[in-house]
Each structure stands twice: as C-alpha cells, then as structure tokens.
Design an enzyme around this catalytic site. Structure first.
Site, mmCIF file in Angstrom:
data_model
loop_
_atom_site.group_PDB
_atom_site.id
_atom_site.type_symbol
_atom_site.label_atom_id
_atom_site.label_comp_id
_atom_site.label_asym_id
_atom_site.label_seq_id
_atom_site.Cartn_x
_atom_site.Cartn_y
_atom_site.Cartn_z
ATOM 1 N N LYS A 125 -34.476 -14.929 -0.345
ATOM 2 C CA LYS A 125 -35.607 -14.626 0.027
ATOM 3 C C LYS A 125 -36.015 -16.385 -0.178
ATOM 4 O O LYS A 125 -36.302 -16.298 -1.071
ATOM 5 C CB LYS A 125 -36.596 -13.375 -0.726
ATOM 6 N N GLY B 248 -49.844 -10.988 -2.604
ATOM 7 C CA GLY B 248 -51.264 -9.949 -3.050
ATOM 8 C C GLY B 248 -52.364 -9.785 -3.333
ATOM 9 O O GLY B 248 -52.886 -9.098 -3.373
ATOM 10 N N ALA C 160 -45.447 -9.300 2.541
ATOM 11 C CA ALA C 160 -46.654 -8.692 1.914
ATOM 12 C C ALA C 160 -47.734 -9.226 2.487
ATOM 13 O O ALA C 160 -48.165 -8.545 3.546
ATOM 14 C CB ALA C 160 -47.314 -10.797 1.769
ATOM 15 N N GLY C 161 -48.925 -8.683 1.576
ATOM 16 C CA GLY C 161 -50.278 -8.290 2.172
ATOM 17 C C GLY C 161 -50.749 -7.142 1.993
ATOM 18 O O GLY C 161 -51.062 -6.444 2.709
ATOM 19 N N ASN D 194 -44.814 -6.177 -3.420
ATOM 20 C CA ASN D 194 -44.641 -6.234 -4.671
ATOM 21 C C ASN D 194 -46.204 -5.453 -5.259
ATOM 22 O O ASN D 194 -45.970 -4.697 -5.666
ATOM 23 C CB ASN D 194 -44.301 -7.159 -5.495
ATOM 24 N N THR D 195 -47.276 -6.369 -5.163
ATOM 25 C CA THR D 195 -48.332 -6.083 -5.513
ATOM 26 C C THR D 195 -48.623 -4.592 -5.512
ATOM 27 O O THR D 195 -49.578 -4.040 -5.899
ATOM 28 C CB THR D 195 -49.423 -7.327 -5.037
#
Lengths: 66, 259
Positions: free
Chosen positions: B100, B161, B187-188, B209-210
């Site tokens: 990645k 995040g 992301a986001g 992830n977050t």
C-alpha cells in the site's frame, strides 16, 4: 567496536554475522527485514553477511498501521 | 444476487472490507475486531525494531496469517525514495511483493504528494511490486497511477483518521467511471453509512483503520462495517431508484373508502 544500529550507536565485541547479531538481540530472523549499509539483505544472506566497525544496520518489522 | 469476485492483481478476496492494525487499545481487541470484520486483508506499517525493549509482543502473533493477507504500507514517507526504500524493506519482512503505497505531501492533512506517488509507483511496478496507491480523490491522478501500473487505485474519502466520510461524492463517481482497475476508498470513513455510501457509489472495496480501532466498541463497529460494505455493495448491484423532487404514492390511488 561500534556500529550504528537503527540510528543509534551500538557496541559489539567483534565483527559478527547478521544471524549472530539477531540472535544476540533475541530477534526472530523470520519476522524482520535487515538493511546493511543501505543494501537490503535477502534472508538467505543473513549468515554470510558480516557487520564490521562503523557499519550501519537497520532492522525493521511490522507494527500496527492503517 | 450473484456478485463478481473481488480480485486485485489476480488474487481473489472473500471480503471487500480491508482493515488496519493501528491504534487499537490492545492486540487481543484488534484480533477480535479483525474476526468480526470478516476482512481477509490487513494493512501493517514497517518500522524499526525496538532494540532496547524486546519484551513487547509481536503484532504478527495476533494476526491469523493463514486467513489474512498482509499488506505492508509506506505510511509516514514524505519522498518517493523513502517510500521505495520502505516498500523494499516491507517486501523482505513479509515476503510478499504487495504494497500500500503512501507518499505524504503535508503533515497536517496527510494528503498525498501525487507527483512523488506516481513516480514511486512507476519504480516499484518496474521492480515487480503489486502497487496499491493511496491517492487524492482526483480522477486524473487516479488515471495517471493506473497508467503507471498501479494494481488498484485507492482514493481518500476524507483525510486519514478524520471520520468525515466521503467529501467529494461526485469525484468518486467520476473515478468509478474512469477506473479500469479496482477502486478502493481508503481513509476518511467515520461510521457504517460512510462505508455503505462508498460501496453504493461503485467502489470495489473500502479500506479503514481509525473508524474501527477508534470506536468506543471496536469489535461491534467492525461487525457494523462488515454489514455496511455488504449492504452497500448489494445496493449498488441492485440499482437504486432515481432521486426525484416530489412524492410518488406507494399505495393505489383508486378504491379509497368514501370517495
């Protein structure tokens, strides 16, 4: 003699192979990648690659990330 | 409804949800969240081994590597050279040629440096890497990455995040239309509806992830994300109704009592 290990000075009694260095550090060689003087080593070369005074060694592994 | 399999560079994945391994309160919580997510690909970062503290348990002890495909990232890299070096180290550590690819252009937004990203993609593809680049939600950048040999394009929905959800829905639609490689929104994502929206727009997968690791109950959120991705994908395949300004009655207008 001193080497630079992961950016910090590190003292060794004598030149040693990457295999021996990893053993001394209690690091499982199957879980890390090693760069020796900016050259990334294939795992089968850990035994024959010897670290000398002033060499730079980077040992990396996987940590949590996104 | 029968779906086509989720394939990247010839490898088939059972889940369209890809999850991270960062920011969890503990490794056991991460392992439970991974199991609940149903994901079969996880991202990891490549960092120096802590020489002075070898007591810390290894991340890999908590990843079921028989089931999970490991995707090393180049997070935190600010130049093409740094990202290439990290990708090469990740390949040796994990013995897989997938990466990645991140080349960050700014500390506060963590937006990608597209120019450096395209350059790094070109170099790594030439070296035999399967490159999955994290990129801006810019259709032209995505097209250039594809031309450079990227195996997928991974535009951000919002800053890493941030949990803001997809900020530019229209761009994502255009990227969907342009892309000939898998499109993964990376992301986001903040909550399940964000993931569902990404899939409804036609994304092939979502990476997060977050949103899971930072939730008050990460295992429950992982479960929610699993369902959101499945629901969004089904809705995309089912074909939604057009949006209209005025009402259309669902019940018959004939046969009303007393008329």
């Amino acid at each position: 003699m001193f080497i630079t290990l992961n950016g910090e000075p590190y003292e060794l009694d004598e030149p040693m192979s990457i295999v021996d260095l990893l053993a001394k550090l209690a690091i499982d060689p199957r879980r890390v990648a090693v760069e020796h003087n900016l050259t990334i080593l294939k795992r089968h070369l850990f035994g024959e690659t010897v670290v000398h005074e002033g060499d730079c060694v980077e040992i990396v592994n996987f940590v949590g990330g996104g | 409804m029968v779906d086509t399999p989720f394939v990247i560079a010839g490898r088939t994945f059972a889940s369209r949800l890809i999850v991270g391994t960062g920011k969890y309160s503990s490794h056991p919580v991460m392992a439970q969240a991974h199991a609940a997510s149903g994901a079969d690909m996880v991202t990891v970062a490549v960092r120096r081994v802590n020489i002075s503290d070898r007591s810390r348990e290894s991340l890999l002890d908590y990843i079921d590597t028989d089931r999970m495909f490991i995707l090393p990232n180049t997070a935190g890299c600010y130049t093409a050279d740094e990202a290439i070096r990290t990708a090469r180290l990740g390949r040796e550590a994990g013995l897989s040629n997938w990466v990645k690819l991140e080349v960050i252009g700014d500390e506060r937004t963590l937006f990608p440096d597209n120019e450096a990203l395209i350059e790094a993609t070109r170099v790594l593809v030439r070296e035999g890497f399967i490159v999955l680049p994290y990129t801006n939600d810019d259709p032209i950048a995505c097209r250039k990455l594809e031309d450079a040999g990227a195996a997928a394009v991974m535009p951000l929905g919002a800053p890493i995040g941030s949990g803001l959800g997809i900020q530019n829905v229209n761009n994502m639609r255009i990227i969907r239309e342009f892309a000939r490689v898998p499109l993964i929104v990376d992301a986001g994502v903040g909550t399940a509806s964000d993931a569902a929206l990404a899939m409804e727009l036609g994304a092939d997968g979502v990476l997060m992830n977050t949103a899971i690791a930072g939730a008050q109950e990460p295992v429950a959120m992982a479960d929610a994300m699993k369902h959101a991705v499945i629901a969004g994908r089904l809705a995309y395949l089912a074909g939604r109704i057009p949006k209209k300004m005025y009402a259309t009655a669902s019940s018959p207008v004939q046969g009303m009592v007393g008329r």
